[in-house]
Design a protein around this motif. Structure first.
Motif, mmCIF file in Angstrom:
data_model
loop_
_atom_site.group_PDB
_atom_site.id
_atom_site.type_symbol
_atom_site.label_atom_id
_atom_site.label_comp_id
_atom_site.label_asym_id
_atom_site.label_seq_id
_atom_site.Cartn_x
_atom_site.Cartn_y
_atom_site.Cartn_z
ATOM 1 N N GLY A 29 -17.916 -18.536 4.154
ATOM 2 C CA GLY A 29 -17.044 -17.592 4.846
ATOM 3 C C GLY A 29 -16.212 -16.769 3.878
ATOM 4 O O GLY A 29 -16.028 -15.562 4.060
ATOM 5 N N MET A 30 -15.697 -17.415 2.814
ATOM 6 C CA MET A 30 -14.862 -16.695 1.857
ATOM 7 C C MET A 30 -15.691 -15.771 0.965
ATOM 8 O O MET A 30 -15.204 -14.731 0.521
ATOM 9 C CB MET A 30 -14.077 -17.680 1.004
ATOM 10 C CG MET A 30 -13.014 -18.442 1.797
ATOM 11 S SD MET A 30 -11.940 -17.357 2.795
ATOM 12 C CE MET A 30 -12.670 -17.543 4.441
ATOM 13 N N THR A 31 -16.937 -16.128 0.703
ATOM 14 C CA THR A 31 -17.813 -15.220 -0.039
ATOM 15 C C THR A 31 -18.065 -13.953 0.759
ATOM 16 O O THR A 31 -17.994 -12.832 0.231
ATOM 17 C CB THR A 31 -19.147 -15.909 -0.381
ATOM 18 O OG1 THR A 31 -18.888 -17.053 -1.207
ATOM 19 C CG2 THR A 31 -20.068 -14.960 -1.131
ATOM 20 N N LEU A 32 -18.331 -14.118 2.044
ATOM 21 C CA LEU A 32 -18.509 -12.963 2.922
ATOM 22 C C LEU A 32 -17.206 -12.170 3.037
ATOM 23 O O LEU A 32 -17.222 -10.929 3.093
ATOM 24 C CB LEU A 32 -18.973 -13.410 4.302
ATOM 25 C CG LEU A 32 -20.387 -14.012 4.372
ATOM 26 C CD1 LEU A 32 -20.665 -14.555 5.774
ATOM 27 C CD2 LEU A 32 -21.436 -12.965 3.996
ATOM 28 N N SER A 33 -16.073 -12.862 3.053
ATOM 29 C CA SER A 33 -14.776 -12.189 3.145
ATOM 30 C C SER A 33 -14.486 -11.370 1.891
ATOM 31 O O SER A 33 -13.936 -10.267 1.972
ATOM 32 C CB SER A 33 -13.661 -13.217 3.372
ATOM 33 O OG SER A 33 -13.845 -13.913 4.589
#
Length: 428
Positions: free
Chosen positions: A45-49
């Motif tokens: 999720g944080m990579t996508l964010s």
């Protein structure tokens, strides 16, 4: 329309992204299924964010144009990952090797977009005030403050029994105390840069004190050494004579407390000289394990044919407690050579930086590398030390282009035209 609200929003996004990304390496529940689900969702999720924030900055008028410098740093790191992926073919546990490889590669992708956000801000929005060391320092502070609160509120969860139950170290089942101590070292190193600015020094000092208390409660010797090295570099850079004297006096006055509570906490000098039993384990690995697969190792993050290396001369272990020995065991002499070149060019690139940037990079590298000598480390099983190292790598590799191509200039002009009404200033 003022651009500052957009920049403040980006700063908040970057802070929460890094905070949750680091939190994804902790075991927040004793339930294995919950922990795994949180790790997967938080990291992906944080990579996508991070990619989303990158795209958001582009929409504000920046263009995705970069130049690579210090190319051997990235080349040898990618060669290490490529060999690690190839080793799945001969790994003693292909599934485990693939999982570790995927998680480490995913954090590299995160680091690329995360660092690139700062690069784009520096290039196209001068004077934005969003600093990597501030984001990292505040993220470490929040996580470590949670552990300090947990020390008083939920000691059963946040404290780990050691030495046969005769001693306790902060970390519990949530995180290895030495890894938590390393996070504290990185936090102090990052927060110290805030003291170079005249504003909010009181709150910064309070944050540093909280982080220092956590480091002491972890009773991590290696983290203490890293902290002392960081403070030395900062004091050496300072021109404030009274500050230097005060730090030296405080350091010497604290030596008896440090020796009694951290260095000689159990086992005396014999325990220290054997590095808490690690030296016999390392000796057995080199003498007994390495000759079995000397050139290409047992596979990515594998140190034996079984899940644990066992010897009659030492304890059984799943990891080597030394990141370079870990590479030697799982990728053999070939992988070890690649890693040595990678570290050499990385340190060389750091030393070539100037002023505060150089001190910031070394201030993060020092606690991470010292931790790598006795724990998972930057080339070990997935941990946030690897994440920090990858952020440092991308920082010294990415650079704004010397000049834009005709196509990039046209793209910049179009974006500039779209942002004129919003009041943004674009630097070229």
């Amino acid at each position: 329309m003022d651009r500052r609200p957009h920049l403040r929003k980006i700063e908040r996004y970057l802070f929460f992204i890094l905070l949750i990304m680091i939190a994804g390496y902790f075991s927040w529940s004793e339930n294995v299924a919950i922990t795994r689900a949180f790790k997967i969702v938080s990291r992906l999720g944080m990579t996508l964010s991070a990619f989303y924030v990158h795209q958001y900055i582009l929409k504000l008028g920046a263009i995705s144009a970069i130049k690579l410098k210090n190319k051997p740093v990235l080349f040898f790191y990618l060669a290490y990952l490529l060999l690690g992926f190839a080793s799945i073919m001969w790994s003693t546990d292909p599934g485990y090797s693939l999982l570790q490889w995927f998680m480490i590669t995913e954090s590299l992708v995160f680091s690329y977009y995360f660092v690139k956000c700062y690069l784009l801000l520096d290039t196209y929005f001068p004077g934005h005030g969003i600093k990597l060391y501030r984001t990292l320092g505040n993220a470490c502070f929040v996580l470590l403050a949670i552990f300090l609160i947990g020390y008083f509120v939920l000691p059963d969860s946040f404290l780990r029994q050691v030495e046969g139950g005769t001693d306790f170290r902060l970390g519990g089942y949530l995180m290895n105390p030495n890894e938590l101590g390393m996070l504290a070292g990185v936090g102090v190193s990052s927060l110290l840069f805030e003291l170079y600015h005249k504003s909010n020094r009181g709150s910064v000092v309070l944050k540093i004190l909280v982080v220092l208390v956590v480091l002491i409660l972890t009773k991590s010797r290696s983290s203490l050494v890293g902290l002392m090295a960081i403070i030395y570099f900062h004091i050496r850079r300072s021109n404030h004579t009274k500050l230097k004297l005060a730090v030296y006096v405080l350091t010497f006055a604290s030596i008896p407390v440090i020796v009694e509570n951290l260095i000689l906490r159990s086992g005396g000098m014999e325990d220290i000289l054997s590095m808490t039993g690690r030296l016999p384990f390392w000796k057995a690995l080199v003498n007994e394990g390495l000759p079995r697969e000397p050139w290409l190792g047992f596979g990515f993050m594998r140190i034996d044919y079984n899940d644990h290396f066992e010897s009659v001369h030492t304890y059984a272990g799943q990891m080597t407690h030394n990141t370079f020995l870990q590479v030697l065991m799982n990728l053999g002499f070939v992988g070890f050579t690649i890693v040595m070149f990678q570290v050499f060019f990385t340190v060389k690139a750091f030393l070539e930086q100037q002023g505060q940037t150089r001190l910031m990079l070394l201030g993060i590298l020092i606690p991470v590398m010292i931790n790598s000598m006795t724990e998972f480390g930057v080339f070990g099983e997935t941990n946030y030390g690897i994440l920090f190292y990858q952020i440092l790598i991308i920082t010294v590799v990415l650079s704004p282009p010397n000049r834009l191509t005709k196509r990039q200039n046209l793209a910049l002009e179009r974006r500039r035209a779209k942002t004129v009404k919003k009041g943004f200033s674009i630097n070229v």
